[in-house]
Every structure is written in structure tokens, then in C-alpha cells.
Write an enzyme that holds these catalytic residues in place. Structure first.
Site, mmCIF file in Angstrom:
data_model
loop_
_atom_site.group_PDB
_atom_site.id
_atom_site.type_symbol
_atom_site.label_atom_id
_atom_site.label_comp_id
_atom_site.label_asym_id
_atom_site.label_seq_id
_atom_site.Cartn_x
_atom_site.Cartn_y
_atom_site.Cartn_z
ATOM 1 N N ASN B 114 5.578 -2.592 -13.402
ATOM 2 C CA ASN B 114 6.467 -3.337 -12.510
ATOM 3 C C ASN B 114 6.795 -2.546 -11.258
ATOM 4 O O ASN B 114 6.832 -1.326 -11.237
ATOM 5 C CB ASN B 114 7.737 -3.767 -13.251
ATOM 6 C CG ASN B 114 8.596 -2.584 -13.618
ATOM 7 O OD1 ASN B 114 9.424 -2.152 -12.833
ATOM 8 N ND2 ASN B 114 8.373 -2.036 -14.804
ATOM 9 N N LEU B 115 7.015 -3.337 -10.219
ATOM 10 C CA LEU B 115 7.243 -2.814 -8.880
ATOM 11 C C LEU B 115 8.471 -1.919 -8.829
ATOM 12 O O LEU B 115 8.476 -0.860 -8.207
ATOM 13 C CB LEU B 115 7.410 -4.005 -7.940
ATOM 14 C CG LEU B 115 7.669 -3.727 -6.472
ATOM 15 C CD1 LEU B 115 6.481 -3.026 -5.863
ATOM 16 C CD2 LEU B 115 7.944 -5.024 -5.726
ATOM 17 N N CYS B 169 16.258 -27.131 -4.303
ATOM 18 C CA CYS B 169 15.999 -28.569 -4.407
ATOM 19 C C CYS B 169 14.593 -28.860 -4.928
ATOM 20 O O CYS B 169 14.369 -29.862 -5.600
ATOM 21 C CB CYS B 169 16.248 -29.250 -3.066
ATOM 22 S SG CYS B 169 15.261 -28.568 -1.741
#
Ligand SMILES: [Zn+2]
Lengths: 354, 624
Positions: B114-115, B169
Site C-alpha cells: 500500500n501507498l 450523487c
């Protein structure tokens, strides 16, 4: 809410539902082969995401023979056992010596365990532990004497630490069988390595970035044909390691040496052979640098562990590609030299461009 | 070769640190041990899982649940009993692994997934002045890079792609891709039903518009039958909520209208009764599984809407029947079969509603879990290349440092392609002292948002401290006085312009992380308008990206950055991972099994990685 619209939607919805259900009953491609078990799906989850279920099924039906157990082939064995190949047979009757411990991580540093046992025997046990779903066994015998009937049991044969004569013999045998048997040879000389591939006639699905999958056919030369190619007909940029390995294997053959049975003291004779071969095939001697030959003869049987990992990894990928018939395979040599870090493919003789 | 002896000496004398004992880590530890390294420290936080066993070859089924670092150590000591391996089952971000800890090593090697952790290790290596060999793989692709302070670029000299966030949305009302449905099912529906009830959630919980806010339809009524409850939830989220959304005609002017789905149609009573009541056929000792209890066996197959609905209801009920104690604090986990079943089927039902193609459980799991494709061979190759570079570092052979790419399709005959390392980026905020620029609405944005979204998430600081001029406005970590802590807590909820030292247009913030020994400044630019779609965070951080250079792809042709991008396509996003994106962009590759352009995010393993967008600015290539 608009009732008529709602009803219309509902009708549409049921129509789609029926179509879906109908499609699902037909089963979505892949033929009527048996499914992978839940256990296999869980274990191979990550790699199935790379090469797909069909490739995994083919892999689980493939039988592999490895002749010659060393640090490099053990890396390969580990990779394909983890990947879930159907079966793996090891052929190497040599009794384990202390030298074998250097690059082979499957042999415990305990003479009471390895003492008096063959390399194949000791490594077989450890490989079984890697993946209980793969059958690993020992094939006793001498690679230089194996016959056609025995060869027919396998789909893939990998040869290492064998003389050129033995390699040619096995390669020739593979090509004579009715069954398609892929042949690979692999050697690591300290920080240098070579893989040779003969898939005879290989068809596979090629998928180039951005393009549609395409059926491809490749015709491979035999090992004999590949090493008989006149040097002067090869492109200038051909990896120097290719020529150097030919000089070395010729030297070992003519001197009746075991593979890797060389030291620095052989250098003058090897340089003389270089001159001889270069003259015969009209190649400038500078194409085979003395320093490179010096490294190769000095290497003897030594394998540099990072290079074993790299070669064993490349070979593992190649074997998976050829079994799954997916992806461009190496045609037909692969070279790695830690000195420049390049991992290069060579096509010898070069396939004419179409 | 005369240098062979020198290498051997350097290797024997070296003390090295490995971070990560996963796919690359197992291979690396083995290759280091074989190569003569005899003092190896290894840190890994993870425990072993079944899906690791196909490539993390030091682990066996009996080890599942145990520490990767410890088991890897024990396995290696079996064949190399005389070397020293020290294992830490811990997070590399823990405070014990400070700059002094890092200083004891001659080289650090990363096999991380992971970064966040990669950036953290990069900073510690810079601060401790220890060379770092960094690596990553995905599928058949991989790469190894060398980072030596002052000699080559640091891991963060080029901006890394940041996790993609979807506009709310799109997730709540207008999904257009399967991944949107997955995000909805996982982050909204699953979290709402089984997660922490106090967390913010954008799911519509009201049964009637404008009705009293205490009528949470997701609550089970006191005397409600479980089957009834399941159907009520089904009808609410797939039926009623869609109808509510349809009422907003404006939304559907240029979009396909979704179809509401109700359980009585999708899931006739008979279909449910076929397999009797849920749970009965699940054996007690086994992990509850809805597909198993319904007799579905093939996770590769795309199920019908009816089957998805059956599994959905069954999974829902199983959570309450078999795992009731966990309900209320569950977090989605890709290795939780029941959670995967629930989320996959919920996403499929929603996808159906919106006319989006359905996916198999296997595929949906990959999307939901951001699963990285991983194979043993690539990890083995990459580990070999790491050791080769580490030996060069130990010998001080910096002229021969290379970054190496492992490719799927040969480029100029090469499957392993070495490239000269890049020089340090003079405007890198990590290894140089260039200020960053933050566009933000200082009158509306709270300090908390800047700290969470920018300082922690974008700048990757672990325990940050924020100063405005000489006024300390925030500090993280233990050991704070009570009144200080209370004061900082107050500041967190203040908008920037109202902090004790007001932050307005032109203010310069100083941000520090003591553990990482990293300090940088952020210049503030006040801005009131932000594009909701493109800048959903309401803030824009800039100033550290490298200048864009003319890009040449592997065929030698100019190539626009967007052409190899998969960012505009749904599921494909998943194959991109944070990591060393830019570098492999130059060799755009195609994943065979799914036809997805991987465009080469390279990261090993299966940790939670977020979906990414590609930033064309990141694409840069140096001619070879
Ligand atoms: Zn930097």
C-alpha cells in the site's frame, strides 16, 4: 407516481428477467468441463484473476518432468507447484552434496536428513508441502537414456545440468512423439542464464494492448536446428551471451566434461575454441568478449541465487503460457545477465517478418 | 571475477531491513538467505490467509491466522539455521520504528502492498539516510527501483495517483457502472445494516418523504419476522428508493430511467421455500454462506436476478441468525464470505435496476475488495532483482543502479528492462523544501477537513502537527496535556478563518511529522467555488507534480496521456493501484483475462487499495 409508466416498467422488467434466466440456464461458455472445487477457487483466487479459470483448469491437467535438480530448476518447480500444475516428476539420481546446499532452498542444512539421498528424493518431499493438491514424485533414471514411452507421460519436459548431447537427445525424442510435448532447457552460470524453448507447433491466443484477441501460430526450430544456424546470418544485435554459451557447451562436449565442470584454467583453451568457431562462421571475435567467457568458465556449477529466482520465474511464466495457450511465449531463447540487468528474448533463426 | 569477493564481503557484513512478508517478502527473504545475507530484520503487520498460499510459499494451511513475519522467519531458519533473522509482527508506522531504528541498517527493502506505508518508509529512509530498494507487482508486471538520498529520486518525487472518490450523487442516485453499485452496496447499504449505526451515511432511511426523522426503516421492528424484515429492506432499497429517485424528472432527462424492483416479483415465495429455511443446511463449524445454503456452487457464473435476490435475502438473514453479535460493528472485509455474498448480490440487483451488466460473485468480489492480481512467478523475479540492486547498494556501485521493469509483452526484445534511475526532483515536497499550494474556502472549511483530507490522506503524514506562523493549532499523538488536547479538539471544528491564528488567502501553514522527520509548508489560496464533480473534496492541493515532459511510448510514437488510461472505464480502475504508476505507463500493457488496460500500477498484494483516477500530469518519460 405515474401508474402506466410503472406498469410499463414492470413488463419490461419481467421480459428482461426471463431472458436473463434463459441465458443463465444455458451456462455461459467454457464447455461442460468440471468446475474448480471451492478449495481450488479459494487457494488460486489471486492468480485466476490474472489468467482466468480455463487456464487454471488446463494447468491442473498438465504433467511436468524436470530432469536435473538445481537451484534454478527448484525455483521453477516451486512456481508451478504453487500455481497448481497437475503433476510434477523429478529426475535426478545424484546424491546430495554440500555444494547443493548453496542455491537450493529445499535441502535442509542437516546431513542426517539429506545424507545418502538423491537430490530428487530430498526436494520431492518439500515440494509436496507447498501444495497438497499437486502430485509430486521422483522419476528414477538417467535423462540421457529416457525412452519415448516414458516421455509420453508428460506435456512439458524441462532439462538442466545436462550435456548438450543429452539435451539434443531428449529434444529429438519429444519431437518424434505423436503427442505434443513442450521442451525447455535452462542453465544458470553464476550471474548469467539461458533458457531454450521448443514448443514445436504452438497455437495460442494473442492479446495485444488495445487489440482484439487473435489466434496465432508459431513454428519452433529444434535445439539442433537453432544451434546450427550460421552465426553470420544472425542480426548484429544478437546477445553476446548466445555465442558465448555455444562456445562453452561445445568446449564441454569436446573435452567430455560434465556440465559446469570448468574453471579459470580452461580459459586459454576456450579462447582458442572461440577463435576457431568465429573463423568458421565469419563472426568477429569481439562479439564474444573475453571477459564474458572468463566469467562463464569461472562460474563452473555456481548459481547466483537471485539469478536462479529470475530464471525460474521466467520459465514458470513460459510454461504457464504454453499450457494455457494464452500470451506470447518466448521464441526461442531467453538470456539474463545480472551485469547489465537485461532479460532478452532471441529468435534464432529469426522468423521472417510478414 | 574480482568483484565477486567484494560482493560476498559486503553481503556478509550487511544488516538489512525488509518491510513486508507477503508475496514479494517470502521470495525476498528466501533469496536473501541463499545469497549469503546473515542479518535480516523483517516487519509485517499481517496474518496469513488462505488466498496467500498460492504464492507466499513459506506458509502452509496450518499457519492461517498466524503472523507472516514470524512464520516466514521460522521457515527460512529451517534451511539456513545459522543466520540471524529478527521478525516483528507490527505496523511499520509504529513509533518504535523511528529514524534511529532505521539508521542501524545498510539497506531497506520494501515488499509492501500500500501507498501509505511506502510513503512512510520513504520518509524514514530519507531522514535516516539509508538507501531504499522499492518494489511492486501486479499480474505479470513488476518493477524495482533504487532510492538513495541525493543520488536518485525518492519514492515520492513524482506524485502518486490519489484514491478516486466518486461524487455522492453518482453512488446514491445515478450509477452508470458496476463499480458504482459495488460502492453503494458496500459503503452505504452494508455499512448501514451491519456497521456502526453512528456513522454518517447517505442512504435514504425515511419511509416517506419529510416524515419524522426517527422512523429509520432499517431498524427491525420488535416483533418483526426475519423474513419479513429482509423483504421490507429489499423493497425499500431496490423498490421504494428507486421510485423516489424517479420522481425527480430533472435527473432522468438525459439518463436511462431505472426500474424499481420489489421482492414479491423478483423473489416469489416458492423460490424461497425451495431450500427451506436459511441456515439449517449450514454446518455449525463452517463459516455461514448463503450460496452454500441455497445449493449454488459456482462463483464464476453470473446469477439471474432471482438467484441474486435469493442469495441477498439469505445472506441478510444469516447475518442475524448466525452472526448477530457482530451486527452493529461489522466492516466490509473481502475475506468475509457472507459479506462478499451480500455486497455482490446487492450490487447486482441495483445494477439490474439501472440496466448495468451483472457480474459473477468472483468478479464482484474483486471489485469490492480491490483485489490485486498476484502470481508467484512475478514475485520471484522481482525479489531476484531486488537482491541484485541491494548488492550494488552495499558495494556503493551507484553508477550501476537501475530501475527494472518486468513486462508482459517484450519491448525491444526485453522482458526485463533496466533503465537508469531518475535524478531527484528539485521541487519534491518530501526530499526538497518546496512549498505546496492549497486552494480552499477558508470561510467554510474546518481545520479537521484539511487535516483528514489533505495532511493525512494526501501528504501521508501519520502524526501531524500544524503551525500558523509560531502558533501551534494542532498536534497529534500521545502525551498531550489535557488542556492542550481540549484546545486542539476545539480548533478542529473551527473553520480556517476563525482559528486562533486566522488562515486566510496568502497564509502559510507549516506541517510537520516528527516521526517521519518531515516538514513542509502549504501556501493557502482562498477560493469559494469548487466543481462538485471534479473537485468533490472542495479543496485542491497542487505544487508537487513534476513538470510534464514530452511523452514517448515504447513504439517511439508520441502518445497522449489519456489514450492508455482506463480511468473512464468502470471495473478496469481496479487494476490500477497506487504505487509506481508513471513509470510503467510508458509500456502500456493489457491484461489478458479481462481485457483491462492495467497501465501498470504496480503493487503487490491484497490489501485494501482504493480505486484510482489517472492524472495525465503524472505521465512523464525520460528517453532511454
Ligand atoms: Zn523526492
Amino acid at each position: 407516481m405515474d401508474l402506466s409508466k410503472y406498469v410499463a416498467n414492470l413488463i419490461l422488467f419481467f421480459r428482461r428477467l426471463r431472458i436473463r434466466a434463459f441465458r443463465a440456464m444455458g451456462g455461459g461458455g467454457g464447455g461442460a468441463e468440471e468446475e474448480l472445487t471451492a478449495q481450488e477457487t479459494a487457494l488460486y483466487d489471486r492468480q485466476i484473476r490474472v489468467w482466468g479459470v480455463d487456464a487454471q483448469k488446463r494447468l491442473s491437467k498438465a504433467h511436468v518432468l524436470v530432469c536435473g535438480v538445481n537451484g534454478t530448476t527448484i525455483e521453477f518447480c516451486k512456481n508451478i507447484v504453487l500455481a497448481g500444475v497437475g503433476s510434477l516428476s523429478l529426475m535426478d539420481d545424484h546424491v546430495v552434496t554440500e555444494d547443493d546446499l548453496n542455491s537450493n532452498f529445499l535441502i535442509p542444512h542437516d546431513e542426517s536428513i539429506y545424507g545418502g539421498r538423491s537430490r530428487a528424493d530430498v526436494c520431492c518431499q518439500s515440494l509436496k508441502d507447498f501444495n497438497p493438491m499437486v502430485r509430486v514424485d521422483v522419476a528414477k533414471g538417467d535423462p540421457s537414456l529416457i525412452d519415448g514411452e516414458f516421455i509420453d507421460k508428460f506435456d512439458i519436459i524441462v532439462v538442466s545440468c545436462a550435456s548438450l548431447k543429452t539435451k539434443l537427445f531428449i529434444n529429438d525424442n519429444c519431437r518424434k512423439r505423436n503427442k505434443h510435448i513442450a521442451f525447455y532447457s535452462i542453465e544458470c552460470k553464476d550471474s548469467c542464464g539461458e533458457i531454450f524453448v521448443d514448443l514445436q507447433n504452438h497455437s495460442y491466443v494473442q492479446k495485444k494492448p488495445g487489440g482484439d484477441p487473435k489466434q496465432q501460430e508459431l513454428a519452433y526450430p529444434s535445439l539442433q536446428e537453432a544451434i546450427d544456424v550460421p552465426w553470420k546470418s544472425l542480426p548484429k544485435k544478437t546477445t553476446k551471451l548466445h555465442f558465448a554459451m555455444r562456445v562453452l557447451e561445445r568446449y564441454e562436449l569436446s573435452e567430455g566434461r560434465e556440465p559446469g565442470e570448468t574453471s579459470l584454467s580452461d580459459l586459454p583453451a576456450v579462447l582458442a575454441l572461440r577463435k576457431d568457431m568465429c573463423d568458421r562462421m565469419s563472426l568477429n571475435e569481439s562479439q564474444i568478449p573475453t571477459a564474458l567467457l572468463e566469467r562463464l568458465v569461472a562460474a563452473g556449477k555456481k548459481e547466483h541465487p537471485p539469478v536462479c529466482a529470475i530464471l525460474g520465474g521466467i520459465l514458470g511464466q513460459e510454461v504457464i503460457k504454453s499450457i494455457s495457450c494464452k500470451g506470447d511465449p518466448v521464441k526461442n531463447f531467453f538470456y539474463f545477465d545480472a551485469a547489465d540487468g537485461k532479460g532478452v528474448m532471441e529468435d534464432i533463426p529469426p522468423t521472417p517478418a510478414d | 571475477m574480482a568483484s565477486a569477493a567484494a560482493s560476498e564481503e559486503a553481503v556478509k557484513a550487511a544488516k538489512v531491513l525488509m518491510v513486508g512478508a507477503g508475496g514479494i517478502g517470502c521470495e525476498l527473504l528466501k533469496t536473501l538467505a541463499l545469497s549469503g545475507f546473515s542479518d535480516i530484520h523483517i516487519i509485517d503487520l499481517d496474518t496469513i490467509e488462505v488466498s496467500n498460499l498460492n504464492r507466499q510459499f513459506l506458509f502452509r494451511k496450518t499457519h492461517v491466522g498466524q503472523s507472516k513475519a514470524h512464520v516466514a522467519r521460522d521457515a527460512i531458519l529451517k534451511f539456513r539455521p545459522n543466520i540471524n533473522i529478527k521478525s516483528y509482527h507490527a505496523n511499520v508506522k509504529d513509533s518504535e520504528f523511528n529514524v534511529d531504528f532505521f539508521k542501524q541498517f545498510n539497506v531497506v527493502m520494501n515488499g509492501l502492498d500500500n501507498l501509505d506505508a511506502r510513503r512512510h518508509v520513504n520518509r524514514l529512509c530519507l531522514a535516516a539516510e539509508v538507501p531504499l530498494v522499492e518494489s511492486g507487482t501486479t499480474g505479470f508486471l513488476g518493477q524495482v527501483t533504487v532510492h538513495v538520498k541525493g543520488k536518485t529520486e525518492c519514492y515520492e518525487c513524482q506524485a502518486k495517483p490519489v484514491p478516486k472518490s466518486y461524487p455522492v450523487c453518482t453512488i446514491t442516485s445515478t450509477p452508470s457502472k458496476f463499480v458504482h453499485c459495488i460502492v453503494w452496496a458496500k459503503d452505504l447499504l452494508f455499512a448501514k445494516l451491519f456497521g456502526d449505526k453512528n456513522q454518517d451515511n447517505d442512504l435514504n432511511v425515511h419511509s416517506k418523504d419529510g416524515s419524522s426523522s426517527n422512523s429509520d426503516v432499517f431498524k427491525r421492528d420488535a416483533d418483526e419476522d426475519l423474513d419479513q424484515y429482509a423483504r421490507r429492506i429489499y423493497d425499500h432499497v431496490f423498490g421504494y428508493n428507486i421510485e423516489v429517485a424517479l420522481e425527480n424528472e430533472e435527473t432522468w432527462k438525459n439518463r436511462k430511467r431505472p426500474t424499481p424492483i420489489y421482492s414479491r416479483e423478483a423473489l416469489p415465495e416458492e423460490a424461497l421455500k425451495q431450500n427451506g429455511t436459511s441456515g439449517d443446511c449450514t454446518k455449525e463449524h463452517e463459516e455461514p454462506s448463503a450460496m452454500a445454503s441455497l445449493g449454488l456452487t459456482n462463483p464464476q457464473e453470473i446469477w439471474t436476478l432471482a438467484d441474486n435476490s435469493r442469495v441477498f435475502v439469505e445472506a441478510f438473514k444469516l447475518f442475524f441468525q448466525k452472526r448477530e453479535k457482530e451486527v452493529g460493528n461489522l466492516i466490509f472485509d473481502k475475506d468475509d464470505q457472507l459479506a462478499v455474498e451480500f455486497v455482490s448480490t446487492a450490487a447486482n440487483i441495483r445494477a439490474y435496476s439501472f440496466g448495468i451488466p451483472l457480474h459473477s460473485l468472483f468478479e464482484a468480489k474483486g471489485v469490492a475488495g480491490n483485489i490485486v492480481h498476484a502470481v508467484a512467478t512475478t514475485n520471484a523475479i522481482i525479489a531476484g532483482l531486488i537482491v541484485i540492486e541491494a548488492i550494488k547498494v552495499l558495494r556503493g556501485d551507484y553508477k550501476n543502479y537501475r530501475m527494472t521493469f518486468c513486462l508482459e509483452h517484450p519491448t525491444r526484445k526485453m522482458l526485463l528492462m533496466p533503465v537508469d534511475p531518475f535524478e531527484p526532483n528539485k521541487s519534491c515536497y518530501v526530499c526538497s523544501e518546496t512549498p505546496l499550494l492549497l486552494d480552499v474556502n477558508t470561510k467554510e472549511t474546518k481545520l479537521r477537513e484539511v487535516i483528514d483530507k489533505i495532511i493525512k490522506s494526501k501528504l501521508g503524514m501519520n502524526l501531524p502537527l500544524v503551525m500558523i506562523g509560531s502558533t501551534l493549532v494542532f498536534e497529534d499523538g500521545d502525551g498531550l496535556e489535557e488542556d492542550e488536547a481540549a484546545n486542539y479538539a476545539l480548533n478542529l471544528d473551527k473553520v480556517l478563518a476563525e482559528l486562533p491564528a486566522p488562515v486566510i488567502n496568502g497564509t502559510k501553514l507549516t506541517v510537520e511529522d516528527f516521526q517521519q522527520e518531515l516538514s513542509c509548508s502549504i501556501n493557502i489560496k482562498h477560493r469559494e467555488e469548487f466543481d462538485e464533480e471534479k473537485e468533490p473534496e472542495g479543496m485542491v492541493l497542487s505544487g508537487w507534480s513534476a513538470p510534464v515532459e514530452k511523452q514517448v511510448n515504447s513504439n517511439g510514437a508520441n502518445k497522449s496521456a489519456a489514450s492508455s488510461s482506463s480511468a473512464h472505464d468502470s471495473v478496469e480502475d481496479i487494476s490500477s493501484k497506487p504505487g509506481m504508476k508513471r513509470k510503467l505507463d510508458e509500456i502500456s500493457e493489457t491484461k489478458e483475462n479481462c481485457g483491462a488496460s492495467t497501465s501498470a500500477q504496480v503493487v503487490e498484494d491484497d490489501d485494501d487499495l482504493t480505486m484510482l483516477d489517472e492524472d495525465p500530469k503524472l505521465k512523464k518519460k525520460r528517453s532511454l
